[in-house]
Scaffold this motif. Structure first.
Motif, PDB file in Angstrom:
ATOM      1  N   ARG A  79      69.606  48.332  14.980  1.00 57.59           N
ATOM      2  CA  ARG A  79      69.390  48.653  13.561  1.00 57.59           C
ATOM      3  C   ARG A  79      70.706  48.684  12.778  1.00 57.59           C
ATOM      4  N   ARG A  80      71.719  49.307  13.337  1.00 58.46           N
ATOM      5  CA  ARG A  80      73.003  49.425  12.643  1.00 58.46           C
ATOM      6  C   ARG A  80      73.585  48.044  12.330  1.00 58.46           C
ATOM      7  N   ALA A  81      73.533  47.141  13.301  1.00 56.33           N
ATOM      8  CA  ALA A  81      74.081  45.793  13.097  1.00 56.33           C
ATOM      9  C   ALA A  81      73.336  45.059  11.988  1.00 56.33           C
ATOM     10  N   PHE A  82      72.012  45.137  11.982  1.00 59.27           N
ATOM     11  CA  PHE A  82      71.252  44.437  10.944  1.00 59.27           C
ATOM     12  C   PHE A  82      71.409  45.092   9.574  1.00 59.27           C
ATOM     13  N   ARG A  83      71.534  46.408   9.531  1.00 60.24           N
ATOM     14  CA  ARG A  83      71.747  47.089   8.242  1.00 60.24           C
ATOM     15  C   ARG A  83      73.091  46.703   7.635  1.00 60.24           C
ATOM     16  N   ALA A  84      74.093  46.449   8.485  1.00 59.46           N
ATOM     17  CA  ALA A  84      75.429  46.107   8.002  1.00 59.46           C
ATOM     18  C   ALA A  84      75.604  44.619   7.704  1.00 59.46           C
ATOM     19  N   ALA A  85      74.709  43.781   8.208  1.00 61.19           N
ATOM     20  CA  ALA A  85      74.863  42.333   8.103  1.00 61.19           C
ATOM     21  C   ALA A  85      74.522  41.797   6.720  1.00 61.19           C
ATOM     22  N   SER A  86      75.297  40.825   6.267  1.00 63.84           N
ATOM     23  CA  SER A  86      74.988  40.156   5.005  1.00 63.84           C
ATOM     24  C   SER A  86      73.962  39.043   5.215  1.00 63.84           C
ATOM     25  N   HIS A  87      73.882  38.520   6.458  1.00 61.54           N
ATOM     26  CA  HIS A  87      72.992  37.407   6.769  1.00 61.54           C
ATOM     27  C   HIS A  87      72.342  37.611   8.131  1.00 61.54           C
ATOM     28  N   PHE A  88      71.192  37.012   8.316  1.00 64.29           N
ATOM     29  CA  PHE A  88      70.522  36.974   9.613  1.00 64.29           C
ATOM     30  C   PHE A  88      69.803  35.643   9.739  1.00 64.29           C
ATOM     31  N   ALA A  89      69.404  35.315  10.961  1.00 64.94           N
ATOM     32  CA  ALA A  89      68.626  34.097  11.206  1.00 64.94           C
ATOM     33  C   ALA A  89      67.338  34.471  11.911  1.00 64.94           C
ATOM     34  N   ILE A  90      66.267  33.818  11.528  1.00 63.07           N
ATOM     35  CA  ILE A  90      64.985  33.952  12.203  1.00 63.07           C
ATOM     36  C   ILE A  90      64.768  32.658  12.966  1.00 63.07           C
ATOM     37  N   ASN A  91      64.684  32.755  14.298  1.00 61.74           N
ATOM     38  CA  ASN A  91      64.492  31.618  15.189  1.00 61.74           C
ATOM     39  C   ASN A  91      63.055  31.655  15.683  1.00 61.74           C
ATOM     40  N   VAL A  92      62.233  30.672  15.317  1.00 59.78           N
ATOM     41  CA  VAL A  92      60.817  30.627  15.687  1.00 59.78           C
ATOM     42  C   VAL A  92      60.701  29.951  17.051  1.00 59.78           C
ATOM     43  N   LEU A  93      60.116  30.659  18.022  1.00 52.88           N
ATOM     44  CA  LEU A  93      60.056  30.163  19.388  1.00 52.88           C
ATOM     45  C   LEU A  93      58.865  29.247  19.631  1.00 52.88           C
ATOM     46  N   GLY A  94      59.065  28.309  20.568  1.00 52.19           N
ATOM     47  CA  GLY A  94      58.027  27.376  20.968  1.00 52.19           C
ATOM     48  C   GLY A  94      57.308  27.849  22.215  1.00 52.19           C
ATOM     49  N   ALA A  95      56.207  27.171  22.537  1.00 43.64           N
ATOM     50  CA  ALA A  95      55.329  27.553  23.654  1.00 43.64           C
ATOM     51  C   ALA A  95      56.071  27.678  24.985  1.00 43.64           C
ATOM     52  N   GLY A  96      57.112  26.924  25.202  1.00 44.30           N
ATOM     53  CA  GLY A  96      57.846  26.984  26.465  1.00 44.30           C
ATOM     54  C   GLY A  96      58.971  28.003  26.494  1.00 44.30           C
TER      55      GLY A  96
END
Length: 178
Positions: A79-96
């Motif tokens: 939580r602390r890292a994401f609260r302090a971050a200016s940016h994040f990435a959402i990586n959508v996973l595949g079936a494998g």
């Protein structure tokens, strides 16, 4: 197909009394009836290290402007890292990629990026996992505490996708669409 009359729908429902609805396990089971995609959300911590965790609470919020949202438990060590971050990435996973999802969901894994192929995003250096169906690099626009979670809203700055089968979570386990 015509919807059932209201009286029939209520009579055939498996709704529980209000007191039972507050039971956390029954609520989780009910929420688990809704299938979701599986993502790994990543960022850089204040010390520059890569941080990531498995999330299925991801959704599109707006196309204009392009906004996405996801939530993180307030008790999460990330939580602390994401609260302090200016940016994040959402990586959508595949079936494998079930093993990848399990690894990033495991709190006992010290370095979740050990042995994982990834590269930093060009503009902000957030980790982009290799072989995912899609990724979205977002500027963190807001972090709103709501109950026992924090809701993160990000404005999409970069994205990509490929056409392949997604990893799905349903009923407390990973599942296939087909």
């Amino acid at each position: 197909m015509q919807p059932a009359p209201a009286s029939t729908a209520v009579a055939n429902s498996t709704a529980q009394p209000a007191a039972a609805a507050t039971d956390a396990r029954r609520l989780r089971d009910a929420l688990g009836a809704y299938p979701t995609g599986v993502t790994v959300v990543t960022t850089r911590g204040p010390d520059g290290r890569a941080v990531g965790l498995t999330v299925n609470s991801f959704a599109s919020l707006s196309l204009d402007p392009p906004l996405l949202l996801w939530s993180l438990a307030n008790r999460s060590p990330n939580r602390r890292a994401f609260r302090a971050a200016s940016h994040f990435a959402i990586n959508v996973l595949g079936a494998g990629q079930e093993a990848l999802a399990r690894s990033f969901a495991n709190p006992t894994v010290a370095d979740k990026f050990d042995g994982v192929a990834w590269q930093p995003s060009a503009a902000h250096g957030v980790p982009l996992l290799a072989g995912t169906l899609a990724h979205f690099v977002c500027e963190c626009r807001d972090a709103i505490e709501a109950g026992d979670h924090t809701l993160f809203i990000g404005r999409v700055e970069q994205h990509m996708h490929v056409d392949a089968e997604p990893l799905v979570f349903h009923g407390g386990r990973f599942a296939a669409l087909r």
